[in-house]
Design an enzyme around this catalytic site. Sequence first.
Site, short mmCIF file in Angstrom:
data_model
loop_
_atom_site.label_atom_id
_atom_site.label_comp_id
_atom_site.label_asym_id
_atom_site.label_seq_id
_atom_site.Cartn_x
_atom_site.Cartn_y
_atom_site.Cartn_z
N ALA A 110 0.86 -1.20 0.00
CA ALA A 110 0.00 0.00 0.00
C ALA A 110 0.90 1.25 0.00
O ALA A 110 0.74 2.15 0.83
CB ALA A 110 -0.95 0.00 1.19
N HIS A 112 6.87 5.87 1.66
CA HIS A 112 7.69 4.67 1.41
C HIS A 112 8.71 4.95 0.30
O HIS A 112 9.86 4.52 0.38
CB HIS A 112 6.81 3.51 0.94
CG HIS A 112 5.78 3.06 1.92
ND1 HIS A 112 4.44 3.26 1.76
CD2 HIS A 112 5.92 2.40 3.10
CE1 HIS A 112 3.78 2.74 2.76
NE2 HIS A 112 4.64 2.22 3.61
N ASP A 119 7.17 6.22 12.18
CA ASP A 119 6.97 5.20 13.22
C ASP A 119 8.13 5.30 14.20
O ASP A 119 9.01 4.42 14.26
CB ASP A 119 6.90 3.81 12.59
CG ASP A 119 5.66 3.65 11.74
OD1 ASP A 119 4.56 3.84 12.27
OD2 ASP A 119 5.80 3.37 10.53
N SER A 134 0.32 8.10 5.43
CA SER A 134 0.15 6.79 6.06
C SER A 134 -0.79 5.98 5.18
O SER A 134 -1.74 6.53 4.60
CB SER A 134 -0.48 6.98 7.45
OG SER A 134 -1.07 5.76 7.88
N SER A 135 -0.54 4.68 5.10
CA SER A 135 -1.44 3.84 4.31
C SER A 135 -2.85 3.90 4.89
O SER A 135 -3.83 3.73 4.17
CB SER A 135 -0.94 2.39 4.30
OG SER A 135 0.38 2.36 3.81
O1 PAF Z 1 6.74 -0.14 9.22
C1 PAF Z 1 6.17 -1.11 8.68
O2 PAF Z 1 5.55 -1.00 7.63
C2 PAF Z 1 6.25 -2.47 9.35
O3 PAF Z 1 6.21 -2.35 10.72
C3 PAF Z 1 7.48 -3.28 8.91
C4 PAF Z 1 8.77 -2.60 9.29
C5 PAF Z 1 7.44 -3.48 7.40
C6 PAF Z 1 7.47 -4.65 9.57
O4 PAF Z 1 6.34 -5.37 9.20
#
Ligand code: PAF
Length: 297
Positions: free
Chosen positions: A38, A43, A157, A192-193
């Site tokens: 997503a 990202h 995060d 955020s997704s």
């Molecule tokens: O941040 C995220 O998207 C998740 O916590 C991760 C690091 C991919 C682990 O599943």
Amino acid sequence: MTLPVLVRTREELAAALAERPVATGAGHGRGVVMTMGALHSGHLSLVTRARELADQVLVTIFVNPLQFGADEDLDTYPRDLERDLALLAGVGADIVFAPTLDVVFPDGEPVVRVSAGSLGEVLEGVTRPGHLDGALTIVLKLMHLTRPDVSVFGQKDAQQVMAVQRMVRDLDVPVSIVAAPTVRDDDGLALSSRNAYLSPTERERALVLFRALAAGKRVALDGEDGDAVRAAARAVLAGVGPDVELDYLALIDPRTAVEVPADHHGPVVLAVAARIGATRLIDNVPLRLGERAGVSA
Ligand code: PAF
């Protein structure tokens, strides 16, 4: 635009890595960005950062059940591999490892897991017990499988970044961890997704999180103490309606995730979490206390 090489199994992954050996040393090696798919610009900025730090960039896409609570959105979490691959092609990812559940857990649910310890018991850990343990367990597994020299995580995060950094130090995992800044929409909302779940009205209401952090940041920049930073952010949050349910506002030490005293000097993270309708959002801003113009790089 060339699509990244897509690998779905451990064997395909091992073959792709063997076919594409990387040089070692600063600026070389393999950069890994772990995601649950997503994908959004946040990202993609991690991939871009990994590209700057390494010769080869591998992205993992896996919706990790270990980090979802029983009442959370594991089943409905958005999944669109084709779209994700096209986006990753645009930022030059070389390899995408998108395993299925049985590839990641061939023996079923893991019996042995990583514990985030005290870092996993506060803030996110209060509302989402076991969440960070589940995230760290998969992060460590994916590190073993993909063998990164550097791995880039989003500052969005913040508690996860702290826990991953601590895990690689405590368990001597041979990888450098880099935190990349939060990417925001023009109005300040952190990408955020889960923003996809917000109605237009809820999205407007969600901006209060950014406004609270911005208020705290202004006070920190003026050189005021931790209590003044907390008070400024709380004053903004006090104005929200009943459809915004504050989970926490915290001013924490980035090494321990523990609230700092008013007279703390040095780096801190001002973090907030709230439920907007049915959607829980988190956001944070790194700051420095005890200095004028005190925002972290
Ligand atoms: O941040 C995220 O998207 C998740 O916590 C991760 C690091 C991919 C682990 O599943």
